[in-house]
Design a protein around this motif. Structure first.
Motif, PDB file in Angstrom:
ATOM      1  N   GLU A  14       0.761  -6.201   9.370  1.00 33.62           N
ATOM      2  CA  GLU A  14       1.221  -5.254  10.384  1.00 33.62           C
ATOM      3  C   GLU A  14       0.317  -4.042  10.281  1.00 33.62           C
ATOM      4  OE1 GLU A  14       4.698  -2.654   8.377  1.00 33.62           O
ATOM      5  OE2 GLU A  14       5.217  -4.763   8.615  1.00 33.62           O
ATOM      6  N   PRO A  15       0.233  -3.197  11.306  1.00 34.25           N
ATOM      7  CA  PRO A  15      -0.680  -2.054  11.230  1.00 34.25           C
ATOM      8  C   PRO A  15      -0.302  -1.099  10.097  1.00 34.25           C
ATOM      9  CG  PRO A  15       0.009  -2.464  13.489  1.00 34.25           C
ATOM     10  CD  PRO A  15       0.872  -3.324  12.621  1.00 34.25           C
ATOM     11  N   LEU A  16      -1.313  -0.490   9.521  1.00 37.02           N
ATOM     12  CA  LEU A  16      -1.127   0.453   8.417  1.00 37.02           C
ATOM     13  C   LEU A  16      -1.235   1.879   8.950  1.00 37.02           C
ATOM     14  CD1 LEU A  16      -0.777   0.531   5.320  1.00 37.02           C
ATOM     15  CD2 LEU A  16      -3.253   0.672   5.147  1.00 37.02           C
ATOM     16  N   ASN A  17      -0.242   2.723   8.584  1.00 36.10           N
ATOM     17  CA  ASN A  17      -0.274   4.085   9.121  1.00 36.10           C
ATOM     18  C   ASN A  17      -1.407   4.904   8.490  1.00 36.10           C
ATOM     19  OD1 ASN A  17       1.808   3.468   7.124  1.00 36.10           O
ATOM     20  ND2 ASN A  17       2.070   5.676   6.955  1.00 36.10           N
ATOM     21  N   PRO A  18      -2.054   5.773   9.275  1.00 40.48           N
ATOM     22  CA  PRO A  18      -3.262   6.490   8.834  1.00 40.48           C
ATOM     23  C   PRO A  18      -3.072   7.323   7.574  1.00 40.48           C
ATOM     24  CG  PRO A  18      -3.003   6.666  11.216  1.00 40.48           C
ATOM     25  CD  PRO A  18      -1.758   6.017  10.699  1.00 40.48           C
TER      26      PRO A  18
ATOM     27  N   TRP B 213       0.828  -1.208   0.000  1.00 35.83           N
ATOM     28  CA  TRP B 213       0.000   0.000   0.000  1.00 35.83           C
ATOM     29  C   TRP B 213       0.865   1.261   0.000  1.00 35.83           C
ATOM     30  CZ3 TRP B 213      -4.691   0.049  -1.560  1.00 35.83           C
ATOM     31  CH2 TRP B 213      -5.553  -1.030  -1.328  1.00 35.83           C
ATOM     32  N   ARG B 214       1.975   1.241   0.738  1.00 38.60           N
ATOM     33  CA  ARG B 214       2.854   2.416   0.770  1.00 38.60           C
ATOM     34  C   ARG B 214       3.477   2.679  -0.593  1.00 38.60           C
ATOM     35  NH1 ARG B 214       5.004  -0.161   5.911  1.00 38.60           N
ATOM     36  NH2 ARG B 214       3.630   0.633   7.541  1.00 38.60           N
ATOM     37  N   MET B 215       3.762   1.618  -1.338  1.00 36.94           N
ATOM     38  CA  MET B 215       4.307   1.791  -2.685  1.00 36.94           C
ATOM     39  C   MET B 215       3.235   2.307  -3.639  1.00 36.94           C
ATOM     40  SD  MET B 215       6.670  -1.603  -3.087  1.00 36.94           S
ATOM     41  CE  MET B 215       8.152  -1.862  -2.090  1.00 36.94           C
ATOM     42  N   LEU B 216       2.024   1.809  -3.498  1.00 36.91           N
ATOM     43  CA  LEU B 216       0.952   2.227  -4.399  1.00 36.91           C
ATOM     44  C   LEU B 216       0.613   3.700  -4.233  1.00 36.91           C
ATOM     45  CD1 LEU B 216      -1.516  -0.824  -4.250  1.00 36.91           C
ATOM     46  CD2 LEU B 216       0.232  -0.317  -5.967  1.00 36.91           C
ATOM     47  N   VAL B 217       0.596   4.202  -3.003  1.00 40.77           N
ATOM     48  CA  VAL B 217       0.200   5.600  -2.798  1.00 40.77           C
ATOM     49  C   VAL B 217       1.260   6.568  -3.292  1.00 40.77           C
ATOM     50  CG1 VAL B 217      -1.309   5.058  -0.848  1.00 40.77           C
ATOM     51  CG2 VAL B 217       1.075   5.721  -0.413  1.00 40.77           C
ATOM     52  N   GLY B 218       2.417   6.053  -3.682  1.00 43.64           N
ATOM     53  CA  GLY B 218       3.422   6.912  -4.306  1.00 43.64           C
ATOM     54  C   GLY B 218       3.062   7.273  -5.735  1.00 43.64           C
TER      55      GLY B 218
ATOM     56  N   ARG C  85      -4.865   8.737   1.899  1.00 48.06           N
ATOM     57  CA  ARG C  85      -4.556   8.947   0.477  1.00 48.06           C
ATOM     58  C   ARG C  85      -5.431   8.072  -0.411  1.00 48.06           C
ATOM     59  NH1 ARG C  85       2.061   9.349  -0.163  1.00 48.06           N
ATOM     60  NH2 ARG C  85       2.414  11.049   1.316  1.00 48.06           N
ATOM     61  N   VAL C  86      -5.636   6.828  -0.009  1.00 49.60           N
ATOM     62  CA  VAL C  86      -6.483   5.928  -0.791  1.00 49.60           C
ATOM     63  C   VAL C  86      -7.935   6.396  -0.745  1.00 49.60           C
ATOM     64  CG1 VAL C  86      -7.376   3.573  -0.940  1.00 49.60           C
ATOM     65  CG2 VAL C  86      -4.941   3.962  -0.502  1.00 49.60           C
TER      66      VAL C  86
ATOM     67  N   GLY D   6     -12.205   6.918  -2.869  1.00 54.34           N
ATOM     68  CA  GLY D   6     -13.420   6.892  -2.069  1.00 54.34           C
ATOM     69  C   GLY D   6     -13.585   5.603  -1.294  1.00 54.34           C
ATOM     70  N   LEU D   7     -12.491   4.852  -1.118  1.00 49.56           N
ATOM     71  CA  LEU D   7     -12.503   3.589  -0.384  1.00 49.56           C
ATOM     72  C   LEU D   7     -11.668   3.718   0.880  1.00 49.56           C
ATOM     73  CD1 LEU D   7     -11.845   0.846  -3.105  1.00 49.56           C
ATOM     74  CD2 LEU D   7     -13.897   1.066  -1.713  1.00 49.56           C
ATOM     75  N   THR D   8     -12.119   3.093   1.942  1.00 46.11           N
ATOM     76  CA  THR D   8     -11.352   3.062   3.180  1.00 46.11           C
ATOM     77  C   THR D   8     -10.670   1.703   3.308  1.00 46.11           C
ATOM     78  OG1 THR D   8     -12.861   4.583   4.294  1.00 46.11           O
ATOM     79  CG2 THR D   8     -11.435   3.233   5.692  1.00 46.11           C
TER      80      THR D   8
END
Length: 583
Positions: free
Chosen positions: A318-322, A295-300, A327-328, A333-335
C-alpha cells in the motif's frame, strides 16, 4: 530444449542497466519462451558447484539455518522424488501451508521441477478457509507442519498428506523425503505457459479470487521486481513477508534468486522493532523490502543509533506516507522507494535505484510494462483506473482467474483492469488514489481514502485508520474515519477533538474528516483492511444521514463548535470532476 538463454539475456540486460531507467524502459523486451522450467533451467544451473548461501533463516532463539544454492538444489531433487513416489503428477495441485522454514522453499522448487501446481496458503487459515480452497482449488496433496495438520482433520478425501517436524497418524513425515533418491529425472519438458501457481487473493472487497500463474509469468515476470528493488548477486535480501501470500514469492523467492542473491529471513514469533533493527545490523542485510506497517513501527525507534549496511530500501503493499520516508532518509541517508503490483502481476510501477523520487508517488512504469490510466468510458487519461493494454501484454500478468467470467470482466475492452485508481503527472510519475471501489464522492469532490488516512496516521496517538463514505443528506456523503489508537491511549471526547483539529490543519476543507469512530478495524487474513465492511456498516447506520443513528464512540465534527472557522468552512458545493471511482 530449454529457452533459458533467452531468460538470462533479459536478466543480464536489466542488471547492466540497473540505474539507467530511461534506456532500460525504452529497450527492454521480455524473453521469447516456449519451453522453460525456472527451477531446472535457471536455479539448478546456477546452483551447480555453488557454495554461496541461497537461503538464510534466523530464528528467535538465535539458531541460524543456512543452505547453499547447491544444497537447496539437491534437497529439492530429493523432495521431488519423494512427492512423485507418493503419487504427485504434472498438473496436480499441492496446497503448501508452512511458515518461514526451509521446506517452504524446498517444496516450491520440487513442485516446479515436477510440474505440480502450488497453491500457497498462509498458516493463519482456519478449517473453513481450507475447505473453500479444497472445494474450489481441486487440491490433491498437502504439505504443512504440526500446527497446521489438525486443521485438515475435517477434510475428507483421498489426498497426500506430508507434515514437517512431527509424527502424526495418517500423515507422512516430511523429513523422510531427504532419504529419497538424489538423482531426479524430469518426466518431460515444461512449457513456459504451463500452470505453476494458483493464488487465492486476500478478499478485501469480495470472496477471494483464484489467480493462475505460469512457469513464465511469475518466475520470469519478476525480472521487473528484481529491477525495481535493485538486487545484485552479492546482496543479502530480507523481504518482511509471510508465506502464503504473493509478496513472499515476489521478494523471498523469484526476484532475489533471479539475481543470484541470498534470501534472508528472520523468523520471529512476534514483531519487535528493536530486534528487527538489531537483526538488520547484525546479519549485514543489504536490501530490505517491508510493508508500510513495518516501516511505521521502525521509525518509532531511534534509527540513527543503528549502523545499517543497507544499500536499498523499498516498500510495497500500500502507499507509504511521506513522513516515514523522510524519517528514514534523515537517519540513514536512504530513500525508501515505493512500488506497485498485485497478486495478478509482478511489479508494474516503481521507483528504481538512482531515479528521482517524488513524495507520494509510487514511481513510473517498470521495464516490460506499458501502464495506462483508463477513465470510466474506457478512454486513456491522466486520471483513471490503472490498466495494462493486452495488445502489449507483459509477461508478469497472470494467465487469468480460474473463473472464466471473472477473467472476462477484468480484461474487458482490451485492457487488464487492476481496480486501482491513480493519477499521472507530466513526468510520467503515477500516484495512487485508491481502490476503485473505495474512492467516493462528497459534494462532487472525488475523495481518496488513502490521502486522508495518511494524514490521520501521522497523529502520535493513531495506530491505524480507515476512511469510508458516511451518508449525508446535504453532501451525499462525508468522509468518516474509523480509528484504532496506539498502545495505552484510550478513546475520549478530548482525543476525538484533538484528531479533528490535527487533520483539519493538514487537509483542505473539502477533504476533511467529518465523522470519527474509535473501533477495531476489520481485516483480511493477510492484514488488509476490509473497508467494504465499514462502508456497509455506515449505510445501515446512517442511510438517512441523521445524528440519531450514531454508534457509541462516534463523534461528528459539528459536535465541536470551537473548531468552526468561517474562513475555511466548506460550502458543500464543489466543482465537477471526472466521477472516477466506479468501474
Amino acid at each position: 530444449m530449454s529457452d533459458a538463454h533467452e531468460f538470462l539475456a533479459a536478466r543480464d540486460f536489466l542488471l547492466a542497466h540497473r540505474e539507467r531507467y530511461d534506456e532500460a524502459y525504452a529497450t527492454f523486451r521480455w524473453p521469447r519462451l516456449a519451453r522453460f522450467n525456472w527451477a531446472l533451467d535457471h536455479f539448478d544451473a546456477m546452483a551447480r558447484g555453488n557454495g554461496r548461501t541461497a537461503l538464510w533463516i534466523v530464528r528467535d532463539d538465535g539458531d541460524d539455518v543456512r543452505l547453499s544454492f547447491a544444497e537447496l538444489s539437491a534437497r529439492s531433487d530429493r523432495v521431488a522424488n519423494a512427492l512423485r513416489a507418493l503419487g504427485a503428477r504434472r498438473g496436480d495441485r499441492l496446497l503448501l501451508m508452512l511458515p518461514n522454514v526451509a521446506p517452504t522453499w524446498e517444496t516450491l522448487l520440487a513442485c516446479m521441477k515436477l510440474g505440480v501446481v502450488v497453491v500457497p496458503a498462509t498458516p493463519q487459515l482456519g478449517p473453513t478457509d481450507l475447505a473453500d480452497r479444497f472445494a474450489r482449488g481441486g487440491i490433491r496433496h498437502v504439505v504443512t507442519d504440526a500446527d497446521g495438520a489438525p486443521k485438515f482433520d475435517g477434510l475428507a478425501g483421498d489426498y497426500t498428506r506430508l507434515v514437517v517436524g512431527a509424527e502424526r497418524a495418517g500423515w507422512t513425515r516430511y523429513e523422510t523425503a531427504y532419504d529419497a533418491p538424489a538423482a531426479l529425472d524430469p518426466d518431460g519438458e515444461t512449457r513456459a505457459d504451463d500452470p505453476l501457481l494458483l493464488y487465492f487473493t486476500s478478499g478485501t472487497t469480495a470472496k477471494p479470487k483464484l489467480v493462475l500463474h505460469t512457469h513464465a509469468s511469475y518466475p520470469v515476470g519478476h525480472l521487473s521486481t528484481m529491477y525495481w528493488i535493485g538486487l545484485r548477486a552479492d546482496d543479502v535480501h530480507w523481504n518482511i513477508s509471510s508465506p502464503g501470500w504473493a509478496k513472499h514469492a515476489w521478494s523471498s523467492v523469484f526476484a532475489p534468486w533471479n539475481a543470484g542473491a541470498t534470501v534472508f529471513v528472520y523468523d520471529y514469533a512476534r514483531f519487535d522493532a528493536r530486534r528487527v533493527l538489531d537483526t538488520i545490523v547484525g546479519r549485514g542485510v543489504t536490501t530490505l523490502c517491508a510493508p508500510p506497517t513495518v516501516w511505521r513501527m521502525l521509525v518509532g525507534e531511534d534509527l540513527g543509533a543503528y549502523a545499517v549496511r543497507l544499500r536499498e530500501a523499498v516498500s510495497a503493499g500500500e502507499p507509504l506516507n511521506p513522513e516515514v520516508i523522510e524519517r528514514v532518509r534523515h537517519a540513514w541517508g536512504l530513500t525508501i522507494r515505493d512500488g506497485y503490483g498485485q497478486t495478478e502481476t509482478t511489479a508494474q510501477v516503481g521507483n528504481p535505484p538512482g531515479q528521482p523520487v517524488k513524495p507520494g508517488s509510487m514511481g513510473r512504469p517498470l521495464p516490460g510494462y506499458r501502464v495506462v490510466l483508463v477513465d470510466p468510458d474506457g478512454r486513456e487519461a491522466d486520471v483513471g483506473e490503472i490498466a495494462l493494454p493486452l495488445g502489449d501484454r507483459p509477461m508478469g500478468l497472470m494467465a487469468g482467474y480460474l473463473d472464466a467470467s471473472t477473467t472476462a470482466q477484468a480484461m474487458d475492452g482490451g485492457y487488464y483492469r487492476t481496480g486501482d485508481v491513480a493519477e499521472r503527472d507530466a513526468d510520467g510519475y503515477v500516484t495512487y488514489v485508491g481502490r476503485a471501489d473505495d474512492v467516493f464522492k462528497s459534494s462532487d469532490y472525488r475523495i481518496s481514502p488513502f490521502e486522508l488516512e495518511s494524514a490521520l496516521v501521522e497523529h502520535p496517538l493513531v495506530a491505524e485508520a480507515a476512511v469510508v463514505p458516511s451518508p449525508d443528506a446535504m453532501r451525499l456523503a462525508v468522509p468518516k474515519a474509523f480509528v484504532a489508537l496506539r498502545g495505552d491511549a484510550r478513546p475520549s471526547v478530548d482525543v476525538a477533538r484533538e484528531i479533528f483539529r490535527f487533520v483539519r490543519e493538514r487537509l483542505p476543507a473539502y477533504k476533511r474528516v467529518r465523522r470519527l469512530e474509535f473501533a477495531e478495524l476489520p481485516k483480511t487474513i493477510s492484514g488488509k483492511i476490509r473497508r467494504v465492511e465499514l462502508r456497509g456498516l455506515e449505510e445501515r447506520r446512517h442511510g438517512g444521514g441523521t445524528p440519531a443513528d450514531r454508534a457509541p464512540g462516534e463523534h461528528w465534527e459539528e459536535d465541536f463548535p470551537e473548531l468552526r472557522d468561517g474562513g475555511t468552512r466548506d460550502s458543500g458545493v464543489g466543482t465537477r470532476d471526472s466521477g472516477l471511482g466506479t468501474r
